[in-house]
Design a protein around this motif. Structure first.
Motif, PDB file in Angstrom:
ATOM      1  N   THR A  10     -22.016  30.787 121.466  1.00  0.00           N
ATOM      2  CA  THR A  10     -21.914  31.905 120.529  1.00  0.00           C
ATOM      3  C   THR A  10     -22.052  31.432 119.102  1.00  0.00           C
ATOM      4  N   LYS A  11     -22.285  32.386 118.206  1.00  0.00           N
ATOM      5  CA  LYS A  11     -22.437  32.073 116.793  1.00  0.00           C
ATOM      6  C   LYS A  11     -21.064  31.844 116.166  1.00  0.00           C
ATOM      7  N   THR A  12     -21.027  30.955 115.211  1.00  0.00           N
ATOM      8  CA  THR A  12     -19.796  30.668 114.488  1.00  0.00           C
ATOM      9  C   THR A  12     -20.114  30.740 113.004  1.00  0.00           C
ATOM     10  N   ALA A  13     -19.145  30.378 112.184  1.00  0.00           N
ATOM     11  CA  ALA A  13     -19.369  30.345 110.746  1.00  0.00           C
ATOM     12  C   ALA A  13     -20.206  29.124 110.354  1.00  0.00           C
ATOM     13  N   CYS A  14     -20.417  28.238 111.275  1.00  0.00           N
ATOM     14  CA  CYS A  14     -21.203  27.033 111.017  1.00  0.00           C
ATOM     15  C   CYS A  14     -22.689  27.384 110.909  1.00  0.00           C
ATOM     16  N   PRO A  15     -23.440  26.554 110.191  1.00  0.00           N
ATOM     17  CA  PRO A  15     -24.900  26.748 110.148  1.00  0.00           C
ATOM     18  C   PRO A  15     -25.489  26.590 111.542  1.00  0.00           C
ATOM     19  N   SER A  16     -26.607  27.254 111.779  1.00  0.00           N
ATOM     20  CA  SER A  16     -27.254  27.147 113.084  1.00  0.00           C
ATOM     21  C   SER A  16     -27.860  25.754 113.252  1.00  0.00           C
ATOM     22  N   GLN A  17     -28.245  25.472 114.484  1.00  0.00           N
ATOM     23  CA  GLN A  17     -28.896  24.189 114.758  1.00  0.00           C
ATOM     24  C   GLN A  17     -30.174  24.062 113.944  1.00  0.00           C
ATOM     25  N   ASP A  18     -30.896  25.155 113.845  1.00  0.00           N
ATOM     26  CA  ASP A  18     -32.143  25.136 113.078  1.00  0.00           C
ATOM     27  C   ASP A  18     -31.879  24.864 111.594  1.00  0.00           C
ATOM     28  N   GLN A  19     -30.808  25.459 111.072  1.00  0.00           N
ATOM     29  CA  GLN A  19     -30.476  25.226 109.663  1.00  0.00           C
ATOM     30  C   GLN A  19     -30.087  23.769 109.430  1.00  0.00           C
ATOM     31  N   LEU A  20     -29.304  23.210 110.335  1.00  0.00           N
ATOM     32  CA  LEU A  20     -28.906  21.809 110.171  1.00  0.00           C
ATOM     33  C   LEU A  20     -30.118  20.885 110.256  1.00  0.00           C
ATOM     34  N   LEU A  21     -31.011  21.181 111.188  1.00  0.00           N
ATOM     35  CA  LEU A  21     -32.214  20.369 111.320  1.00  0.00           C
ATOM     36  C   LEU A  21     -33.095  20.500 110.079  1.00  0.00           C
ATOM     37  N   ALA A  22     -33.235  21.716 109.566  1.00  0.00           N
ATOM     38  CA  ALA A  22     -34.015  21.933 108.341  1.00  0.00           C
ATOM     39  C   ALA A  22     -33.348  21.220 107.161  1.00  0.00           C
ATOM     40  N   TYR A  23     -32.035  21.191 107.145  1.00  0.00           N
ATOM     41  CA  TYR A  23     -31.307  20.478 106.086  1.00  0.00           C
ATOM     42  C   TYR A  23     -31.636  18.986 106.133  1.00  0.00           C
ATOM     43  N   VAL A  24     -31.600  18.420 107.331  1.00  0.00           N
ATOM     44  CA  VAL A  24     -31.886  16.992 107.487  1.00  0.00           C
ATOM     45  C   VAL A  24     -33.335  16.682 107.128  1.00  0.00           C
ATOM     46  N   LYS A  25     -34.244  17.585 107.473  1.00  0.00           N
ATOM     47  CA  LYS A  25     -35.660  17.381 107.164  1.00  0.00           C
ATOM     48  C   LYS A  25     -35.976  17.659 105.698  1.00  0.00           C
ATOM     49  N   GLY A  26     -35.023  18.280 104.975  1.00  0.00           N
ATOM     50  CA  GLY A  26     -35.256  18.613 103.573  1.00  0.00           C
ATOM     51  C   GLY A  26     -36.104  19.852 103.389  1.00  0.00           C
ATOM     52  N   GLU A  27     -36.057  20.782 104.338  1.00  0.00           N
ATOM     53  CA  GLU A  27     -36.893  21.975 104.308  1.00  0.00           C
ATOM     54  C   GLU A  27     -36.168  23.213 103.789  1.00  0.00           C
ATOM     55  N   LEU A  28     -34.920  23.081 103.354  1.00  0.00           N
ATOM     56  CA  LEU A  28     -34.161  24.236 102.860  1.00  0.00           C
ATOM     57  C   LEU A  28     -34.363  24.414 101.362  1.00  0.00           C
ATOM     58  N   SER A  29     -34.194  25.652 100.920  1.00  0.00           N
ATOM     59  CA  SER A  29     -34.237  25.917  99.478  1.00  0.00           C
ATOM     60  C   SER A  29     -32.984  25.320  98.848  1.00  0.00           C
ATOM     61  N   ALA A  30     -32.958  25.235  97.536  1.00  0.00           N
ATOM     62  CA  ALA A  30     -31.815  24.652  96.832  1.00  0.00           C
ATOM     63  C   ALA A  30     -30.537  25.430  97.128  1.00  0.00           C
ATOM     64  N   GLU A  31     -30.639  26.755  97.169  1.00  0.00           N
ATOM     65  CA  GLU A  31     -29.456  27.588  97.438  1.00  0.00           C
ATOM     66  C   GLU A  31     -28.943  27.374  98.864  1.00  0.00           C
ATOM     67  N   GLU A  32     -29.858  27.368  99.852  1.00  0.00           N
ATOM     68  CA  GLU A  32     -29.463  27.150 101.248  1.00  0.00           C
ATOM     69  C   GLU A  32     -28.879  25.755 101.434  1.00  0.00           C
ATOM     70  N   ARG A  33     -29.495  24.788 100.768  1.00  0.00           N
ATOM     71  CA  ARG A  33     -29.013  23.411 100.858  1.00  0.00           C
ATOM     72  C   ARG A  33     -27.594  23.313 100.301  1.00  0.00           C
ATOM     73  N   HIS A  34     -27.343  24.004  99.198  1.00  0.00           N
ATOM     74  CA  HIS A  34     -26.014  23.997  98.584  1.00  0.00           C
ATOM     75  C   HIS A  34     -24.977  24.612  99.529  1.00  0.00           C
ATOM     76  N   GLU A  35     -25.330  25.734 100.181  1.00  0.00           N
ATOM     77  CA  GLU A  35     -24.417  26.383 101.133  1.00  0.00           C
ATOM     78  C   GLU A  35     -24.086  25.462 102.302  1.00  0.00           C
TER      79      GLU A  35
END
Length: 117
Positions: A10-35
């Motif tokens: 189920t979904k939690t308050a945590c970022p999704s797997q895709d968001q974490l992977l995008a964070y590691v790859k450096g594919e998030l916007s500055a605002e998303e990265r900050h969150e």
């Protein structure tokens, strides 16, 4: 996916797997990265997940590995549930058999001793 097992992903308050992977790859916007970074400060689980994702060199293969891992977990859960249901069905069969035997003995007793007078 079976509704019985769906709640483990189920979904939690945590970022999704895709968001974490995008964070590691450096594919998030500055605002998303900050969150995500704000969340990582408070969540040990996500921090360790990011640390593990960072250590993997073949990041493009991670989504496939995650799908396979989820599939394997669900298969094992289904197998355990089938075994449990199988053992429960044997218990029900045994109980029904004992009840039938008891009723047959009761009817025999009533018929045999009830008509003897």
């Amino acid at each position: 996916m079976n509704e019985h097992f769906a709640d483990i992903f189920t979904k939690t308050a945590c970022p999704s797997q895709d968001q974490l992977l995008a964070y590691v790859k450096g594919e998030l916007s500055a605002e998303e990265r900050h969150e995500v970074e704000l969340h990582l400060q408070d969540c040990d689980l996500c921090s360790e997940a990011v640390e593990g994702l960072t250590a993997i060199s073949q990041k493009d293969q991670i989504p496939g590995w995650l799908r396979q891992a989820k599939y394997n977990v669900l298969q094992k859960l289904r197998k355990k549930t089938r075994r449990r249901r199988k053992s429960e069905s044997y218990l029900y069969i045994a109980i029904v058999t004992l009840v039938v035997i008891f009723l047959l003995l009761a009817f025999y007793w009533i018929f045999h001793f009830g008509t003897a007078k």
